[in-house]
Design a protein around this motif. Structure first.
Motif, PDB file in Angstrom:
ATOM      1  N   TYR A  38       5.885  -3.094  -0.452  1.00  0.00           N
ATOM      2  CA  TYR A  38       6.484  -1.917  -1.112  1.00  0.00           C
ATOM      3  C   TYR A  38       7.893  -2.101  -1.275  1.00  0.00           C
ATOM      4  O   TYR A  38       8.687  -1.712  -2.357  1.00  0.00           O
ATOM      5  CB  TYR A  38       6.385  -0.616   0.089  1.00  0.00           C
ATOM      6  CG  TYR A  38       6.951   0.797  -0.597  1.00  0.00           C
ATOM      7  CD1 TYR A  38       6.497   1.365  -1.482  1.00  0.00           C
ATOM      8  CD2 TYR A  38       8.144   1.305  -0.089  1.00  0.00           C
ATOM      9  CE1 TYR A  38       6.794   2.748  -1.894  1.00  0.00           C
ATOM     10  CE2 TYR A  38       8.617   2.293  -0.502  1.00  0.00           C
ATOM     11  CZ  TYR A  38       7.834   3.300  -1.250  1.00  0.00           C
ATOM     12  OH  TYR A  38       8.636   4.129  -1.883  1.00  0.00           O
ATOM     13  N   VAL A  79      -3.550  -4.084  13.366  1.00  0.00           N
ATOM     14  CA  VAL A  79      -3.296  -2.970  12.217  1.00  0.00           C
ATOM     15  C   VAL A  79      -1.675  -3.007  12.161  1.00  0.00           C
ATOM     16  O   VAL A  79      -1.132  -2.851  10.955  1.00  0.00           O
ATOM     17  CB  VAL A  79      -3.621  -1.752  13.160  1.00  0.00           C
ATOM     18  CG1 VAL A  79      -2.915  -0.574  12.274  1.00  0.00           C
ATOM     19  CG2 VAL A  79      -4.927  -1.338  13.166  1.00  0.00           C
ATOM     20  N   ILE A  80      -1.055  -3.362  13.067  1.00  0.00           N
ATOM     21  CA  ILE A  80       0.422  -3.622  12.725  1.00  0.00           C
ATOM     22  C   ILE A  80       0.857  -4.527  11.898  1.00  0.00           C
ATOM     23  O   ILE A  80       1.981  -4.418  10.899  1.00  0.00           O
ATOM     24  CB  ILE A  80       1.177  -3.841  14.039  1.00  0.00           C
ATOM     25  CG1 ILE A  80       0.952  -2.745  15.190  1.00  0.00           C
ATOM     26  CG2 ILE A  80       2.730  -3.893  13.951  1.00  0.00           C
ATOM     27  CD1 ILE A  80       1.267  -1.311  14.737  1.00  0.00           C
ATOM     28  N   ILE A  99      -0.756  -5.568   9.245  1.00  0.00           N
ATOM     29  CA  ILE A  99      -0.885  -5.097   7.912  1.00  0.00           C
ATOM     30  C   ILE A  99      -0.209  -3.931   7.507  1.00  0.00           C
ATOM     31  O   ILE A  99       0.486  -3.984   6.399  1.00  0.00           O
ATOM     32  CB  ILE A  99      -2.774  -4.281   7.925  1.00  0.00           C
ATOM     33  CG1 ILE A  99      -3.713  -5.313   8.288  1.00  0.00           C
ATOM     34  CG2 ILE A  99      -2.937  -3.534   6.755  1.00  0.00           C
ATOM     35  CD1 ILE A  99      -4.960  -4.906   8.581  1.00  0.00           C
ATOM     36  N   ALA A 100       0.316  -3.070   8.232  1.00  0.00           N
ATOM     37  CA  ALA A 100       1.420  -2.192   7.935  1.00  0.00           C
ATOM     38  C   ALA A 100       2.443  -2.825   7.759  1.00  0.00           C
ATOM     39  O   ALA A 100       3.340  -2.299   6.683  1.00  0.00           O
ATOM     40  CB  ALA A 100       1.534  -1.102   9.263  1.00  0.00           C
ATOM     41  N   LEU A 101       2.957  -3.869   8.653  1.00  0.00           N
ATOM     42  CA  LEU A 101       4.300  -4.648   8.069  1.00  0.00           C
ATOM     43  C   LEU A 101       4.154  -5.087   6.705  1.00  0.00           C
ATOM     44  O   LEU A 101       4.930  -5.139   6.082  1.00  0.00           O
ATOM     45  CB  LEU A 101       4.484  -5.740   9.233  1.00  0.00           C
ATOM     46  CG  LEU A 101       5.610  -6.654   8.920  1.00  0.00           C
ATOM     47  CD1 LEU A 101       7.013  -5.738   8.979  1.00  0.00           C
ATOM     48  CD2 LEU A 101       5.766  -7.600  10.220  1.00  0.00           C
ATOM     49  N   LEU A 147       2.285  -4.249   4.241  1.00  0.00           N
ATOM     50  CA  LEU A 147       2.367  -3.214   3.230  1.00  0.00           C
ATOM     51  C   LEU A 147       3.687  -2.688   3.165  1.00  0.00           C
ATOM     52  O   LEU A 147       4.220  -2.429   2.113  1.00  0.00           O
ATOM     53  CB  LEU A 147       1.668  -1.820   3.521  1.00  0.00           C
ATOM     54  CG  LEU A 147       0.101  -2.165   3.606  1.00  0.00           C
ATOM     55  CD1 LEU A 147      -0.658  -0.925   3.929  1.00  0.00           C
ATOM     56  CD2 LEU A 147      -0.415  -2.623   2.098  1.00  0.00           C
ATOM     57  N   ALA A 148       4.509  -2.532   4.139  1.00  0.00           N
ATOM     58  CA  ALA A 148       5.944  -2.236   4.001  1.00  0.00           C
ATOM     59  C   ALA A 148       6.757  -3.225   3.099  1.00  0.00           C
ATOM     60  O   ALA A 148       7.551  -2.865   2.627  1.00  0.00           O
ATOM     61  CB  ALA A 148       6.597  -2.147   5.488  1.00  0.00           C
TER      62      ALA A 148
END
Length: 288
Positions: free
Chosen positions: A170, A159-160, A162-164, A166-167
């Motif tokens: 962005y 999860v982490i 994927i979040a990184l 996406l950040a």
């Protein structure tokens, strides 16, 4: 005109005279290659019609999300490559993205995370058993440790990153790659295997030291390989992402220590016998 059946080609000079009896000055003899050309033409499909050979798939067919071949490409790695990547994560001498050689995999991260889950459960169970030695009640296995370790490790590993990713997307980073992020976080978990094997001792301070060493090695590995990617973004964004990486990794290390190796279970004290209630005891007032 087809040249099949001829064995020799005769070349006549422009100024040659066929009336001469001495042909050595006017004629040159060469070995023919018509038979070889004809054999090669039979081997190439479509050559007799003058069309180019049909193109083959060569493994370049499209892969869709609902096909097995789409996911198989993420596990296209052999055992020696996985072992070399594990060693590069434990003893980093070069950039890990260079070790991946443009072929990040999910095979190593998945099995490393699975191994950490079971070893954390085993180490946490041993730690609880040592804490309950000598207790009045018999020891019982706590299988919540297994589900807790699975949720913690799998969630952090998949999860982490994927979040990184996406950040980074962005913030406009073009160097971000989701597979590389997953591989980087997955192989960083390799340090928790030896840590979990030795952190079940009854000495809390020693367990904290082991977990702290694991945190230091793994976070240094992450920062060393993520910094070139994070620094490509704005300065403020890169700092925030670096803090994000360090804080979440510290939270993982603290969670591992408290959930599995804190030795917070005290020995059960023997129950005291019930004392008779004496006259004049304040408890008598509540009875009446």
């Amino acid at each position: 005109m087809s040249g099949a059946g001829y064995d020799v080609v005769v070349d006549v000079d422009d100024e040659g005279d066929l009336g001469h009896t001495d042909l050595q000055e006017d004629l040159e003899f060469h070995a023919s290659n018509f038979a070889t050309d004809a054999a090669n033409a039979r081997k190439l499909p479509g050559s007799s019609s003058g069309l180019p050979a049909p193109a083959t798939n060569g493994g370049s067919s499209k892969r869709f999300l609902w096909t097995l071949s789409f996911y198989a490409q993420f596990f296209d790695v052999d055992t020696s490559s996985v072992l070399s990547r594990c060693w590069a994560a434990l003893y980093p001498r070069a950039n890990f993205l260079d070790v991946l050689e443009g072929n990040p995999d999910l095979y190593g991260p998945f099995w490393i995370a699975t191994t950490v889950v079971f070893i954390l459960f085993l180490g946490g169970t041993i730690s609880q058993y040592l804490a309950h030695t000598g207790a009045a009640e018999p020891f019982e296995y706590d299988f919540r440790l297994l589900s807790g370790s699975a949720g913690l490790i799998y969630g952090y590993t998949f999860v982490i990153p994927i979040a990184l990713f996406l950040a980074l997307k962005y913030s406009g980073s073009e160097a971000a790659n989701i597979l590389e992020c997953l591989a980087l976080y997955g192989y960083s978990n390799i340090i928790w295997i030896p840590v979990a094997l030795i952190s079940w001792s009854p000495f809390a301070l020693l367990n904290w030291i082991f977990v702290g060493v694991g945190f230091g090695i793994s976070v240094a590995f992450l920062l060393r390989n993520l910094y070139p990617v994070l620094s490509a973004t704005e300065r403020r964004t890169s700092k925030l992402l670096l803090i994000f990486v360090v804080v979440l990794h510290a939270a993982l290390a603290i969670a591992i220590e408290f959930l599995f190796f804190a030795n917070k279970h005290k020995k059960d004290e023997p129950a005291k016998p019930d004392e008779p209630i004496k006259d004049g005891d304040p408890a008598m007032l509540f009875i009446f």
